[in-house]
Design a protein around this motif. Structure first.
Motif, PDB file in Angstrom:
ATOM      1  N   ARG A 332       0.809  -1.220   0.000  1.00 58.02           N
ATOM      2  CA  ARG A 332       0.000   0.000   0.000  1.00 58.02           C
ATOM      3  C   ARG A 332       0.834   1.257   0.000  1.00 58.02           C
ATOM      4  O   ARG A 332       0.359   2.332  -0.391  1.00 58.02           O
ATOM      5  CB  ARG A 332      -0.921   0.002   1.223  1.00 58.02           C
ATOM      6  N   TYR A 333       2.102   1.157   0.433  1.00 60.34           N
ATOM      7  CA  TYR A 333       2.959   2.327   0.548  1.00 60.34           C
ATOM      8  C   TYR A 333       4.014   2.395  -0.551  1.00 60.34           C
ATOM      9  O   TYR A 333       4.854   3.292  -0.534  1.00 60.34           O
ATOM     10  CB  TYR A 333       3.642   2.340   1.913  1.00 60.34           C
ATOM     11  N   ILE A 334       3.989   1.466  -1.493  1.00 55.94           N
ATOM     12  CA  ILE A 334       4.973   1.434  -2.570  1.00 55.94           C
ATOM     13  C   ILE A 334       4.308   1.957  -3.837  1.00 55.94           C
ATOM     14  O   ILE A 334       3.357   1.354  -4.337  1.00 55.94           O
ATOM     15  CB  ILE A 334       5.517   0.012  -2.802  1.00 55.94           C
ATOM     16  N   PRO A 335       4.764   3.085  -4.397  1.00 53.02           N
ATOM     17  CA  PRO A 335       4.149   3.607  -5.629  1.00 53.02           C
ATOM     18  C   PRO A 335       4.258   2.619  -6.786  1.00 53.02           C
ATOM     19  O   PRO A 335       5.262   1.913  -6.935  1.00 53.02           O
ATOM     20  CB  PRO A 335       4.970   4.875  -5.913  1.00 53.02           C
ATOM     21  N   GLY A 336       3.202   2.572  -7.583  1.00 54.68           N
ATOM     22  CA  GLY A 336       3.189   1.704  -8.748  1.00 54.68           C
ATOM     23  C   GLY A 336       2.483   0.393  -8.548  1.00 54.68           C
ATOM     24  O   GLY A 336       2.218  -0.317  -9.523  1.00 54.68           O
ATOM     25  N   THR A 337       2.138   0.036  -7.312  1.00 59.99           N
ATOM     26  CA  THR A 337       1.465  -1.230  -7.056  1.00 59.99           C
ATOM     27  C   THR A 337      -0.043  -1.046  -7.125  1.00 59.99           C
ATOM     28  O   THR A 337      -0.568   0.066  -6.996  1.00 59.99           O
ATOM     29  CB  THR A 337       1.860  -1.776  -5.678  1.00 59.99           C
ATOM     30  N   VAL A 338      -0.727  -2.183  -7.330  1.00 59.01           N
ATOM     31  CA  VAL A 338      -2.193  -2.136  -7.373  1.00 59.01           C
ATOM     32  C   VAL A 338      -2.741  -1.717  -6.013  1.00 59.01           C
ATOM     33  O   VAL A 338      -3.704  -0.951  -5.909  1.00 59.01           O
ATOM     34  CB  VAL A 338      -2.752  -3.509  -7.791  1.00 59.01           C
ATOM     35  N   GLU A 339      -2.127  -2.212  -4.943  1.00 49.70           N
ATOM     36  CA  GLU A 339      -2.564  -1.846  -3.595  1.00 49.70           C
ATOM     37  C   GLU A 339      -2.381  -0.352  -3.347  1.00 49.70           C
ATOM     38  O   GLU A 339      -3.215   0.289  -2.699  1.00 49.70           O
ATOM     39  CB  GLU A 339      -1.786  -2.639  -2.548  1.00 49.70           C
ATOM     40  N   TYR A 340      -1.271   0.183  -3.867  1.00 42.97           N
ATOM     41  CA  TYR A 340      -1.038   1.622  -3.718  1.00 42.97           C
ATOM     42  C   TYR A 340      -2.122   2.421  -4.451  1.00 42.97           C
ATOM     43  O   TYR A 340      -2.650   3.404  -3.920  1.00 42.97           O
ATOM     44  CB  TYR A 340       0.339   1.972  -4.271  1.00 42.97           C
ATOM     45  N   ALA A 341      -2.443   1.987  -5.677  1.00 40.19           N
ATOM     46  CA  ALA A 341      -3.497   2.665  -6.429  1.00 40.19           C
ATOM     47  C   ALA A 341      -4.833   2.570  -5.706  1.00 40.19           C
ATOM     48  O   ALA A 341      -5.605   3.540  -5.654  1.00 40.19           O
ATOM     49  CB  ALA A 341      -3.597   2.065  -7.830  1.00 40.19           C
ATOM     50  N   HIS A 507     -10.625   2.070 -16.335  1.00 36.81           N
ATOM     51  CA  HIS A 507     -10.731   1.524 -17.686  1.00 36.81           C
ATOM     52  C   HIS A 507      -9.359   1.026 -18.142  1.00 36.81           C
ATOM     53  O   HIS A 507      -8.910   1.348 -19.240  1.00 36.81           O
ATOM     54  CB  HIS A 507     -11.253   2.589 -18.658  1.00 36.81           C
ATOM     55  N   PHE A 508      -8.689   0.261 -17.278  1.00 31.34           N
ATOM     56  CA  PHE A 508      -7.335  -0.181 -17.611  1.00 31.34           C
ATOM     57  C   PHE A 508      -7.331  -1.064 -18.856  1.00 31.34           C
ATOM     58  O   PHE A 508      -6.515  -0.893 -19.759  1.00 31.34           O
ATOM     59  CB  PHE A 508      -6.722  -0.927 -16.422  1.00 31.34           C
ATOM     60  N   GLN A 509      -8.237  -2.024 -18.896  1.00 35.53           N
ATOM     61  CA  GLN A 509      -8.259  -2.940 -20.018  1.00 35.53           C
ATOM     62  C   GLN A 509      -8.628  -2.210 -21.312  1.00 35.53           C
ATOM     63  O   GLN A 509      -8.021  -2.438 -22.371  1.00 35.53           O
ATOM     64  CB  GLN A 509      -9.257  -4.076 -19.745  1.00 35.53           C
ATOM     65  N   GLU A 512      -5.631  -0.215 -22.545  1.00 37.81           N
ATOM     66  CA  GLU A 512      -4.639  -1.052 -23.211  1.00 37.81           C
ATOM     67  C   GLU A 512      -5.107  -1.449 -24.613  1.00 37.81           C
ATOM     68  O   GLU A 512      -4.319  -1.452 -25.568  1.00 37.81           O
ATOM     69  CB  GLU A 512      -4.359  -2.296 -22.374  1.00 37.81           C
ATOM     70  N   GLU A 513      -6.395  -1.785 -24.751  1.00 36.10           N
ATOM     71  CA  GLU A 513      -6.921  -2.157 -26.057  1.00 36.10           C
ATOM     72  C   GLU A 513      -6.820  -0.986 -27.041  1.00 36.10           C
ATOM     73  O   GLU A 513      -6.381  -1.156 -28.186  1.00 36.10           O
ATOM     74  CB  GLU A 513      -8.383  -2.603 -25.925  1.00 36.10           C
ATOM     75  N   LEU A 514      -7.243   0.188 -26.607  1.00 27.73           N
ATOM     76  CA  LEU A 514      -7.170   1.349 -27.493  1.00 27.73           C
ATOM     77  C   LEU A 514      -5.735   1.685 -27.855  1.00 27.73           C
ATOM     78  O   LEU A 514      -5.419   2.013 -29.016  1.00 27.73           O
ATOM     79  CB  LEU A 514      -7.834   2.552 -26.812  1.00 27.73           C
ATOM     80  N   MET A 515      -4.850   1.612 -26.869  1.00 32.03           N
ATOM     81  CA  MET A 515      -3.441   1.910 -27.123  1.00 32.03           C
ATOM     82  C   MET A 515      -2.877   0.933 -28.148  1.00 32.03           C
ATOM     83  O   MET A 515      -2.182   1.327 -29.099  1.00 32.03           O
ATOM     84  CB  MET A 515      -2.653   1.816 -25.815  1.00 32.03           C
ATOM     85  N   GLU A 516      -3.173  -0.348 -27.974  1.00 37.41           N
ATOM     86  CA  GLU A 516      -2.671  -1.362 -28.898  1.00 37.41           C
ATOM     87  C   GLU A 516      -3.211  -1.146 -30.309  1.00 37.41           C
ATOM     88  O   GLU A 516      -2.481  -1.274 -31.302  1.00 37.41           O
ATOM     89  CB  GLU A 516      -3.044  -2.759 -28.383  1.00 37.41           C
ATOM     90  N   MET A 517      -4.496  -0.815 -30.416  1.00 33.16           N
ATOM     91  CA  MET A 517      -5.093  -0.641 -31.745  1.00 33.16           C
ATOM     92  C   MET A 517      -4.559   0.605 -32.447  1.00 33.16           C
ATOM     93  O   MET A 517      -4.278   0.576 -33.653  1.00 33.16           O
ATOM     94  CB  MET A 517      -6.615  -0.559 -31.603  1.00 33.16           C
ATOM     95  N   GLY A 526       1.838   8.421 -26.803  1.00 29.21           N
ATOM     96  CA  GLY A 526       2.630   8.411 -25.583  1.00 29.21           C
ATOM     97  C   GLY A 526       1.883   7.773 -24.427  1.00 29.21           C
ATOM     98  O   GLY A 526       2.328   6.793 -23.830  1.00 29.21           O
ATOM     99  N   HIS A 527       0.748   8.306 -24.086  1.00 29.91           N
ATOM    100  CA  HIS A 527      -0.100   7.738 -23.042  1.00 29.91           C
ATOM    101  C   HIS A 527      -1.548   7.979 -23.417  1.00 29.91           C
ATOM    102  O   HIS A 527      -1.859   8.853 -24.237  1.00 29.91           O
ATOM    103  CB  HIS A 527       0.208   8.349 -21.670  1.00 29.91           C
ATOM    104  N   LEU A 528      -2.443   7.218 -22.791  1.00 30.75           N
ATOM    105  CA  LEU A 528      -3.875   7.327 -23.086  1.00 30.75           C
ATOM    106  C   LEU A 528      -4.650   7.119 -21.801  1.00 30.75           C
ATOM    107  O   LEU A 528      -4.409   6.145 -21.073  1.00 30.75           O
ATOM    108  CB  LEU A 528      -4.277   6.298 -24.143  1.00 30.75           C
ATOM    109  N   ASP A 529      -5.554   8.043 -21.496  1.00 31.48           N
ATOM    110  CA  ASP A 529      -6.393   7.966 -20.294  1.00 31.48           C
ATOM    111  C   ASP A 529      -7.855   8.049 -20.709  1.00 31.48           C
ATOM    112  O   ASP A 529      -8.244   8.954 -21.461  1.00 31.48           O
ATOM    113  CB  ASP A 529      -6.080   9.103 -19.318  1.00 31.48           C
ATOM    114  N   ILE A 530      -8.648   7.109 -20.218  1.00 31.88           N
ATOM    115  CA  ILE A 530     -10.093   7.099 -20.477  1.00 31.88           C
ATOM    116  C   ILE A 530     -10.801   7.515 -19.197  1.00 31.88           C
ATOM    117  O   ILE A 530     -10.633   6.895 -18.150  1.00 31.88           O
ATOM    118  CB  ILE A 530     -10.572   5.705 -20.920  1.00 31.88           C
TER     119      ILE A 530
END
Length: 831
Positions: A332-341, A507-509, A512-517, A526-530
């Motif tokens: 929970r205290y480590i940035p980048g982890t699912v628990e942190y998010a 909308h993580f999945q 990723e789908e939009l980025m891949e397509m 560069g990055h994509l946020d929904i």
């Protein structure tokens, strides 16, 4: 009896009760154990004592102990009540160690306390001065012990003392950040990368205190280092795992030169285990085992590899015995982890709920205030009117009957008759100014010996009464205005609280789908946020390289997104060179289903410059399009100011989010209260939903609106008085479902009333609109104005004229959708 007891205990109810009792007992014991452990570790200082004992044993380069004074200084600064425990534990660790530095530890602790007490009086900021105090105490203590022991200070001794003091200087700054992470019951915020490194250094330093502890060639420090590597490799991945391996291996290598190869083993194993973190505990354990086998063969070779493998297996066993709850709490205290998010989302959700709660409280407050300003009930109005009549008659009798010798006969013996007669006289004089009812006059002359004086007093009192009634009416209207405004603000704040409480869906999945397509189609993203995928409310942000003004976002990315989402998506905003790498930031959203194209034509009375008519067309943020015409009473500058102010007030209120009915009533209240002059203005308002094309028409003293649909012309009419005439009035709302291609014609009274020779003006306007073949709104507005002026011989423009033509069109993107021949399955699952 035995069978009965067996049967009774075999019943499911009893089994369930026994299970509940057992569960409660177990939970109670767990809670008591947890409370006891927390009390012992944090309140009694057991954790500080254990860390101090191990740091007191720790040594690097066989003769340097740079961990003692930094730990004591950090505890003294952060938890002064535990400083004594830290001092005794450090001395105890030095006594039960193998390095023989007990004297330096004792002298160093005493020297630091003395220097700290002396310098504190002159240095206000202890945190900044702390590393320097530790450096001085360490250098003086080491050189003093060397001088006492040998009588001289050699160059080697001076160099080692300087190295030890320098390391103590650095470790002090590290321990100030990392000690609180271990000595508090719960960390209240996520850790920064620097704090993670400092924490790893502290843990590795504590591990050096276990050097020398071994069992059948299995050393404790190696087992603990690999266990720490497994924990952080699973939590933080390859980056954190390799960092832990390098830092821990380096510090252990300084503590024992025989463990130099451990740095390579731990670094490689941490990297490999972090890469395999998707396999959970098994994947990280396999990574450590493979790294141990590969590096172990290069380190100690075949004979010593068995001990290394055993150490790894022991660490893995401890790792598998560690509860997942512990690992989850660390993550929970480590940035980048699912628990942190998740933790961050929970924190943001708490902030959001608190904010929404405060907004709801304000909404409730304004609603309560609105109720307090609302008009009293009819029963209360009747009671208040009766009291005012009593006050009225009391003032009259005070000036007339108090000095009359027959007042006792009138007001004691014949109270009802006197009161009713005077009440009738009051009503008669208020209506006619005098008594015209001869029968009432005759009865009053018989009843009163001073009839003319009483009637004259009643007439005089009426002037005061009317002033009071007028003031009361103004106060009542003001209260009504304030109540409406407060209620409107309450509704807006309530809606805002509901918007705040809406969950932002992940909308993580889909991302990723939009980025891949997009990348598969050749787009560099560069990055994509929904932010939303709801139909008609899609909102997507992404970054792409600068395209030198070629319009890639509008021409390529938006059509691709339209094909992927099965709806029209347009680029709403583009910020060039937004990021440091030169990439541009683009925002895409759902296009409105309909667009409004308007045309306006107007002229002032007699061809003057200033017209009493005002108009406004604006798109509100809620997806509504507003078209309004206001006609001030009369002509010229005064009428222009009245109509313009009406529209400005209406526009501001509508933009604030207040519903249109409340907005119109609020504007009318302002207009009716701001002046006593008889200055009125009409309002013709059309609110069109750009997603559904449903329109609401609100007409306040205005001319009918016409809708041209093919060869058919529809009339929209409602009867309401102009704004500002009465404070309290009802607004008729006419709803109509518009269609693509419909043409909306709104006119002021100058257009409608201009053809004086026409009797049925409704039919004349319908025929005029139906006969037009043009499709452009501006051209149609100009033609209507011209024909109206020419229909009255075109001699003189008798009134201000304004016509607005609005055409509803289906929104068709400029660029056609670009199909991507791969069905994006996750995108169909709209929230």
């Amino acid at each position: 009896m035995l069978r009965k007891a067996v049967k009774l205990w075999s019943e499911p109810v009893w089994v369930a009760r026994v299970g509940q009792v057992y569960q409660k007992t177990t939970d109670s014991l767990k809670h008591q154990v947890a409370v006891g452990m927390n009390t012992a570790l944090y309140q009694w200082g057991l954790l500080v004592a254990v860390i101090g004992f191990l740091l007191g044993r720790a040594v690097i380069l066989t003769e340097l102990t740079p961990f003692v004074l930094p730990f004591l200084a950090a505890i003294y600064l952060l938890k002064r009540d535990k400083a004594a425990i830290a001092s005794f534990s450090l001395v105890a660790g030095a006594i039960f160690s193998y390095h023989g530095q007990v004297g330096f530890v004792i002298v160093g602790i005493i020297a630091y306390i003395l220097i700290q007490k002396a310098v504190t009086r002159f240095v206000p900021n202890q945190t900044q001065a702390l590393p320097y105090l530790v450096f001085a105490a360490s250098l003086l203590s080491r050189l003093g012990i060397v001088f006492i022991g040998s009588g001289t200070i050699s160059g080697y001794a001076l160099m080692m003392a300087a190295v030890e003091s320098g390391l103590s200087f650095i470790l002090t700054m590290i321990f100030i950040q990392s000690v609180p992470l271990l000595t508090v019951k719960r960390v209240q915020r996520p850790l920064k990368n620097e704090e993670i490194i400092c924490l790893i250094i502290l843990l590795a330093s504590v591990m050096t205190g276990t050097v020398g502890w071994a069992w059948n060639d299995v050393t404790v420090e190696h087992v603990l280092a690999r266990y720490l590597l497994l924990i952080f490799g699973l939590v933080g991945g390859a980056a954190i795992g390799s960092t832990v391996g390098v830092v821990t291996g380096l510090i252990l290598s300084l503590a024992s030169l025989a463990s130099l190869y451990q740095m390579s083993l731990l670094a490689f194993s941490g990297l490999l285990g972090g890469l395999l973190k998707e396999g959970k505990k098994v994947g990280v354990a396999v990574g450590l085992l493979v790294g141990t086998l590969l590096i172990g063969m290069y380190g100690e070779g075949g004979p010593g590899i068995s001990a290394t493998v055993i150490e790894t297996l022991v660490a893995i066993s401890l790792f598998f015995l560690t509860p997942n709850r512990v690992i989850h709490n660390i993550a929970r205290y480590i940035p980048g982890t699912v628990e942190y998010a998740t933790e961050q989302q929970q924190y943001l959700r708490k902030i959001r709920d608190v904010t929404a709660g405060r907004v709801e409280q304000f909404s409730t407050l304004f609603q309560t205030l609105s109720k307090s300003f609302q008009m009293p009930a009819p029963k209360e109005d009747m009671e208040r009117d009766e009291k005012e009549v009593d006050y009225f008659l009391s003032n009259v009798t005070e000036k007339t009957c108090q000095t009359c010798f027959k007042k006792e006969r009138c007001w004691v013996q014949n109270f009802s008759k006197t009161y009713d007669s005077m009440n009738k006289i009051m009503t008669e004089t208020a209506k006619n100014g005098e008594i015209k009812d001869q029968l009432l006059q005759l009865e009053w002359n018989k009843h009163c010996i001073r009839p003319e004086k009483v009637v004259q007093a009643i007439v005089i009192e009426h002037s005061h009464y009317q002033v009071n009634q007028m003031l009361r009416k103004q106060v009542s209207e003001s209260r009504k205005l304030v109540a409406d405004q407060l209620l409107g603000v309450s509704q807006v704040m309530g809606d805002f609280a509901k918007e705040i409480q809406k969950e932002k869906e992940a909308h993580f999945q889909q991302e990723e789908e939009l980025m891949e397509m997009l990348r598969g189609a050749g787009m560099e993203v560069g990055h994509l946020d929904i932010y939303s995928l709801k139909p008609g409310q899609a909102e997507i942000e992404l970054s792409v390289p600068y395209d030198n003004g070629q319009g890639i976002g509008e021409k390529i990315i938006a059509p691709m997104l339209s094909s992927l989402l099965n709806e029209n998506v347009v680029m709403q905003k583009e910020e060039l060179h937004f990021y440091s790498n030169g990439h541009s930031h683009m925002t895409f959203g759902s296009a409105k289903q309909f667009v409004i194209e308007t045309g306006v034509a107007n002229v002032a009375k007699g061809g003057a410059w200033i017209s009493g008519d005002s108009y406004s067309t604006l798109e509100l943020g809620s997806g509504q399009y507003a078209i309004a015409i206001s006609d001030g009473m009369g002509n010229g500058e005064r009428a222009h100011l009245e109509s313009t102010e009406t529209l400005q007030l209406l526009q501001k209120v509508l933009e604030s989010g207040i519903e249109e009915m409340v907005a119109i009533k609020s504007v009318n209240s302002v207009l009716s209260l701001r002046t006593t002059d008889e200055i009125f203005s009409t309002l013709d308002l059309a609110m069109i939903d750009l997603q559904t094309a449903k329109a609401k028409f609100l007409k306040i003293g205005s001319i009918p609106t016409f809708i041209k649909r093919g060869d058919k012309v529809i009339k929209i009419d409602a009867s309401n008085l102009p704004m500002g005439m009465f404070q309290d009035f009802d607004v008729d709302v006419v709803s109509e479902q518009l269609m693509a291609g419909d043409i909306l014609v709104m006119v002021s009274d100058g257009i409608f009333d201009s053809p004086s020779h026409v009797e049925n003006k409704d039919l004349w306007m319908k025929r005029l609109i139906a006969e037009m073949e043009v499709a452009e709104p501006q051209e149609m507005a100009d033609i209507i104005l011209e024909r109206v002026i020419r229909s009255d011989r075109g001699i003189l423009i008798e009134d201000d004229m304004t016509v607005i033509v609005a055409q509803i069109k289906r929104n068709t993107p400029k660029w056609a959708s670009i199909p991507i021949y791969r069905t994006p399955m996750p995108l169909k699952k709209r929230a």
